[in-house]
Every structure is written in structure tokens, then in C-alpha cells.
Design a protein around this motif. Structure first.
Motif, PDB file in Angstrom:
ATOM      1  N   GLY A 107       6.413 -12.717 -10.872  1.00 55.68           N
ATOM      2  CA  GLY A 107       5.164 -12.770 -10.256  1.00 55.68           C
ATOM      3  C   GLY A 107       5.033 -12.366  -8.605  1.00 55.68           C
ATOM      4  O   GLY A 107       6.080 -12.624  -8.115  1.00 55.68           O
ATOM      5  N   GLY A 108       4.075 -12.065  -8.346  1.00 56.34           N
ATOM      6  CA  GLY A 108       3.800 -11.478  -7.055  1.00 56.34           C
ATOM      7  C   GLY A 108       3.986 -10.017  -6.737  1.00 56.34           C
ATOM      8  O   GLY A 108       3.548  -9.269  -5.783  1.00 56.34           O
ATOM      9  N   GLU A 109       4.665  -9.370  -7.847  1.00 56.60           N
ATOM     10  CA  GLU A 109       4.763  -7.906  -7.995  1.00 56.60           C
ATOM     11  C   GLU A 109       3.798  -7.214  -8.315  1.00 56.60           C
ATOM     12  O   GLU A 109       3.496  -5.940  -8.139  1.00 56.60           O
ATOM     13  CB  GLU A 109       6.091  -7.593  -8.880  1.00 56.60           C
ATOM     14  CG  GLU A 109       7.386  -8.029  -8.114  1.00 56.60           C
ATOM     15  CD  GLU A 109       8.508  -7.684  -8.662  1.00 56.60           C
ATOM     16  OE1 GLU A 109       8.526  -6.752  -9.937  1.00 56.60           O
ATOM     17  OE2 GLU A 109       9.830  -7.900  -8.559  1.00 56.60           O
ATOM     18  N   GLU A 110       2.789  -7.812  -9.181  1.00 55.32           N
ATOM     19  CA  GLU A 110       1.815  -7.022  -9.919  1.00 55.32           C
ATOM     20  C   GLU A 110       1.067  -6.173  -9.119  1.00 55.32           C
ATOM     21  O   GLU A 110       0.621  -5.121  -9.667  1.00 55.32           O
ATOM     22  CB  GLU A 110       1.246  -8.013 -11.023  1.00 55.32           C
ATOM     23  CG  GLU A 110       0.198  -8.985 -10.334  1.00 55.32           C
ATOM     24  CD  GLU A 110       1.019 -10.387  -9.829  1.00 55.32           C
ATOM     25  OE1 GLU A 110       0.454 -11.338  -9.570  1.00 55.32           O
ATOM     26  OE2 GLU A 110       2.365 -10.255  -9.878  1.00 55.32           O
ATOM     27  N   PHE A 111       0.504  -6.772  -7.936  1.00 51.49           N
ATOM     28  CA  PHE A 111      -0.711  -5.972  -7.239  1.00 51.49           C
ATOM     29  C   PHE A 111       0.088  -4.754  -6.729  1.00 51.49           C
ATOM     30  O   PHE A 111      -0.734  -3.798  -6.710  1.00 51.49           O
ATOM     31  CB  PHE A 111      -1.082  -6.921  -6.000  1.00 51.49           C
ATOM     32  CG  PHE A 111      -2.112  -6.379  -5.094  1.00 51.49           C
ATOM     33  CD1 PHE A 111      -3.265  -5.715  -5.672  1.00 51.49           C
ATOM     34  CD2 PHE A 111      -1.849  -6.192  -3.688  1.00 51.49           C
ATOM     35  CE1 PHE A 111      -4.189  -5.045  -4.896  1.00 51.49           C
ATOM     36  CE2 PHE A 111      -2.640  -5.487  -2.967  1.00 51.49           C
ATOM     37  CZ  PHE A 111      -3.881  -5.110  -3.554  1.00 51.49           C
ATOM     38  N   ALA A 112       1.206  -4.866  -5.996  1.00 52.86           N
ATOM     39  CA  ALA A 112       1.789  -3.602  -5.433  1.00 52.86           C
ATOM     40  C   ALA A 112       2.155  -2.780  -6.732  1.00 52.86           C
ATOM     41  O   ALA A 112       2.106  -1.476  -6.259  1.00 52.86           O
ATOM     42  CB  ALA A 112       3.112  -3.927  -4.727  1.00 52.86           C
ATOM     43  N   LEU A 113       2.739  -3.321  -7.843  1.00 53.83           N
ATOM     44  CA  LEU A 113       3.274  -2.454  -9.030  1.00 53.83           C
ATOM     45  C   LEU A 113       1.962  -1.600  -9.493  1.00 53.83           C
ATOM     46  O   LEU A 113       2.144  -0.498  -9.826  1.00 53.83           O
ATOM     47  CB  LEU A 113       3.793  -3.033  -9.946  1.00 53.83           C
ATOM     48  CG  LEU A 113       3.932  -2.690 -11.398  1.00 53.83           C
ATOM     49  CD1 LEU A 113       5.047  -1.617 -11.182  1.00 53.83           C
ATOM     50  CD2 LEU A 113       4.694  -3.536 -12.280  1.00 53.83           C
ATOM     51  N   GLU A 114       0.757  -2.233  -9.662  1.00 55.84           N
ATOM     52  CA  GLU A 114      -0.292  -1.563 -10.256  1.00 55.84           C
ATOM     53  C   GLU A 114      -0.793  -0.373  -9.156  1.00 55.84           C
ATOM     54  O   GLU A 114      -1.138   0.644  -9.568  1.00 55.84           O
ATOM     55  CB  GLU A 114      -1.612  -2.533 -10.302  1.00 55.84           C
ATOM     56  CG  GLU A 114      -2.981  -1.881 -10.665  1.00 55.84           C
ATOM     57  CD  GLU A 114      -3.946  -2.930 -10.834  1.00 55.84           C
ATOM     58  OE1 GLU A 114      -5.079  -2.140 -11.243  1.00 55.84           O
ATOM     59  OE2 GLU A 114      -3.888  -3.927 -10.709  1.00 55.84           O
ATOM     60  N   GLY A 115      -0.765  -0.446  -7.935  1.00 58.49           N
ATOM     61  CA  GLY A 115      -1.089   0.498  -7.099  1.00 58.49           C
ATOM     62  C   GLY A 115       0.037   1.624  -7.167  1.00 58.49           C
ATOM     63  O   GLY A 115      -0.456   2.866  -6.995  1.00 58.49           O
ATOM     64  N   LYS A 116       1.279   1.519  -7.129  1.00 55.52           N
ATOM     65  CA  LYS A 116       2.137   2.562  -7.693  1.00 55.52           C
ATOM     66  C   LYS A 116       2.063   3.372  -8.781  1.00 55.52           C
ATOM     67  O   LYS A 116       2.317   4.483  -8.803  1.00 55.52           O
ATOM     68  CB  LYS A 116       3.712   1.841  -7.496  1.00 55.52           C
ATOM     69  CG  LYS A 116       4.072   1.461  -5.928  1.00 55.52           C
ATOM     70  CD  LYS A 116       5.322   0.543  -6.100  1.00 55.52           C
ATOM     71  CE  LYS A 116       5.874   0.044  -4.797  1.00 55.52           C
ATOM     72  NZ  LYS A 116       7.245  -0.526  -4.662  1.00 55.52           N
ATOM     73  N   LEU A 117       1.669   2.426  -9.969  1.00 54.29           N
ATOM     74  CA  LEU A 117       1.314   2.945 -10.864  1.00 54.29           C
ATOM     75  C   LEU A 117       0.386   4.185 -11.099  1.00 54.29           C
ATOM     76  O   LEU A 117       0.079   5.199 -11.419  1.00 54.29           O
ATOM     77  CB  LEU A 117       1.082   2.122 -12.185  1.00 54.29           C
ATOM     78  CG  LEU A 117       2.409   1.495 -12.630  1.00 54.29           C
ATOM     79  CD1 LEU A 117       2.080   0.080 -13.587  1.00 54.29           C
ATOM     80  CD2 LEU A 117       3.439   2.294 -13.478  1.00 54.29           C
ATOM     81  N   ARG A 118      -0.974   3.599 -10.442  1.00 50.99           N
ATOM     82  CA  ARG A 118      -1.863   4.224 -10.583  1.00 50.99           C
ATOM     83  C   ARG A 118      -1.690   6.035  -9.540  1.00 50.99           C
ATOM     84  O   ARG A 118      -2.244   6.693  -9.780  1.00 50.99           O
ATOM     85  CB  ARG A 118      -3.065   3.575  -9.558  1.00 50.99           C
ATOM     86  CG  ARG A 118      -3.627   2.522 -10.391  1.00 50.99           C
ATOM     87  CD  ARG A 118      -4.947   1.884  -9.908  1.00 50.99           C
ATOM     88  NE  ARG A 118      -5.472   0.666 -10.802  1.00 50.99           N
ATOM     89  CZ  ARG A 118      -6.294   0.851 -11.689  1.00 50.99           C
ATOM     90  NH1 ARG A 118      -6.669   2.098 -12.182  1.00 50.99           N
ATOM     91  NH2 ARG A 118      -6.664  -0.123 -12.527  1.00 50.99           N
ATOM     92  N   GLN A 119      -0.875   5.440  -8.358  1.00 50.93           N
ATOM     93  CA  GLN A 119      -0.522   6.670  -7.598  1.00 50.93           C
ATOM     94  C   GLN A 119       0.174   7.575  -8.637  1.00 50.93           C
ATOM     95  O   GLN A 119      -0.029   8.891  -8.253  1.00 50.93           O
ATOM     96  CB  GLN A 119       0.258   6.288  -6.478  1.00 50.93           C
ATOM     97  CG  GLN A 119       0.717   7.320  -5.402  1.00 50.93           C
ATOM     98  CD  GLN A 119       1.120   7.014  -4.243  1.00 50.93           C
ATOM     99  OE1 GLN A 119       1.775   5.645  -4.087  1.00 50.93           O
ATOM    100  NE2 GLN A 119       1.533   7.937  -3.227  1.00 50.93           N
ATOM    101  N   ALA A 120       1.133   6.907  -9.195  1.00 51.01           N
ATOM    102  CA  ALA A 120       2.019   7.836 -10.208  1.00 51.01           C
ATOM    103  C   ALA A 120       1.095   8.757 -11.319  1.00 51.01           C
ATOM    104  O   ALA A 120       1.383   9.862 -11.718  1.00 51.01           O
ATOM    105  CB  ALA A 120       3.286   7.177 -10.852  1.00 51.01           C
ATOM    106  N   LEU A 121       0.113   7.986 -11.819  1.00 48.97           N
ATOM    107  CA  LEU A 121      -0.768   8.443 -12.813  1.00 48.97           C
ATOM    108  C   LEU A 121      -1.754   9.443 -12.313  1.00 48.97           C
ATOM    109  O   LEU A 121      -1.933  10.398 -13.146  1.00 48.97           O
ATOM    110  CB  LEU A 121      -1.205   7.313 -13.543  1.00 48.97           C
ATOM    111  CG  LEU A 121      -0.481   6.346 -14.367  1.00 48.97           C
ATOM    112  CD1 LEU A 121      -1.054   5.226 -14.630  1.00 48.97           C
ATOM    113  CD2 LEU A 121      -0.067   7.347 -15.862  1.00 48.97           C
TER     114      LEU A 121
END
Length: 216
Positions: A107-121
Motif C-alpha cells: 500500500g502506498g506504492e500504487e500511485f507512483a508505480l502507475e506513473g512509472k508504468l505509463r512512462q515506460a509504456l
């Protein structure tokens, strides 16, 4: 709390700072249905892993696999109805359908993780949906967990049919959820918040003969 991007989607932090304390999906159930303690007689132990980050990923497997590997260091599961996870077992990805996966992180990682995944995609064709607020995860451990599961679902949970690393969406106690077996002795139920109280009360009733205990 949104971030407008060049791809015209809004990225929202579903866990903003607030003075209102967050409660787990089972908080009400603990108060109203009881919290049986774990004892030496307990052959099933239940615990909720509340407030984890749940992200639904949709898109092409190759593109998503590359992005997940780049960001998290491990890839998508290679076969249907299986899951993969990092070395510590804290982060996992589960196959849900040919173009859909469930990513669970602390918990707490999902927001930053979503941003990183979108950048990578980048410009790839994909969708990411944060469903953290609508789901919770319940762990079951103990020598009689399989017997409890056999009362609750028609899905075959024999080790030959349900080995470690498998995960399926199935009917459970007249509702539906995701049933997973990440380790030899631990099973996981990923369920909707709206079914949490019902499933909890079902498990207490079905687990009574095994002296089920709850670790809150």
C-alpha cells in the motif's frame, strides 16, 4: 490531485493525505461479527492484508511484460491462471485473461508505480486502472485450509489441480473472487470490498469446526 498528461488521461492519487483515518474493508465486520482469537486448536488462521495497491493492467502481453520488468524487475506470468512475484513475495502479477493482469503491491506504492508504468509504456495501446479502494486480500493458513475451501467453492483445490503459483477467478460462497496459492501453506482470496463482510462471516461459520482464528 490529478496530473494531466500528453496522452489525455488523468492520473489520480487514490490515497491522498487526509485527517480522516482509513479503515479496512473488514473493520466493520470485526466489530459486528467478532474476532475469534488464534489458539493452539486453530487449524485455520485468517488475516486481512488491507490497504494494498491493486492495479488492473490491460494490453498486449509483450509490451506490458517489458514495462513491468523495467519498473519492477520481474515479468508477467508465462501461463494462464498463474502468478509471478518478486523475490520477497510482496509484489505480484496474476493472469486474469488473455489481455488482463492484476498487479498487487504494498500500500502506498500504487500511485507512483502507475506513473512509472505509463512512462515506460509510452504510446503503446494499454489501460491501467487503480482498483485499490474496491478490493482487499484475505490470507488463509493452517492444516485445514483446503477443507475449508472445499466447503466454499466448486473449484478443485487438490494439490494436483491447484499447485503453488496458480490463481483463478471462481465462484466462492455464492459470490465470486480470485483464489490464489502463492506458497505451499498459504492461500489468498482477492475479493471486492462490497463482498468483504459476507465472505468474512461465511469463513467464520465454515471454519468454526477448525477453531478458525483471526489475526487483525
Amino acid at each position: 490531485m490529478s496530473e494531466q498528461t500528453a496522452n489525455w488521461f488523468n492520473l489520480y492519487d487514490a490515497r491522498p493525505d487526509t485527517e480522516v483515518p482509513a479503515e479496512s474493508p473488514l473493520a466493520w465486520s470485526y466489530q459486528n461479527s467478532g474476532l475469534p482469537s488464534v489458539s493452539q486448536k486453530s487449524r485455520v488462521v485468517l488475516r486481512e492484508r488491507a490497504m494494498l495497491g491493486h492495479l488492473i493492467l490491460r494490453g498486449g502481453a509483450i509490451v506490458l511484460d517489458e514495462a513491468v520488468r523495467q519498473v519492477l524487475g520481474f515479468g508477467l506470468p508465462g501461463r494462464p491462471n498463474t502468478l509471478s512475484h518478486d523475490e520477497g513475495g510482496e509484489r505480484s502479477v496474476q493472469w486474469l485473461s488473455p489481455d488482463e493482469w492484476l498487479l498487487i503491491v504494498p500500500g502506498g506504492e500504487e500511485f507512483a508505480l502507475e506513473g512509472k508504468l505509463r512512462q515506460a509504456l509510452g504510446d503503446a495501446h494499454y489501460a491501467i486502472v487503480n482498483v485499490s479502494g474496491g478490493q482487499t486480500l484475505v490470507e488463509l493458513e493452517g492444516e485445514c485450509v483446503r477443507e475449508l475451501l472445499m466447503k466454499s467453492t466448486a473449484y478443485d483445490v487438490h494439490p494436483d489441480a491447484f499447485p503453488v503459483g496458480k490463481g483463478v477467478t471462481t465462484v466462492f460462497a455464492k459470490s465470486s473472487l480470485i483464489l490464489r496459492r502463492p506458497t505451499e501453506g498459504r492461500w489468498e482470496l482477492v475479493l471486492r470490498r462490497s463482498f468483504a463482510d459476507y465472505i468474512y462471516r461465511w469463513l467464520l461459520d465454515a471454519g468454526a469446526e477448525y477453531a478458525i482464528g483471526v489475526e487483525a
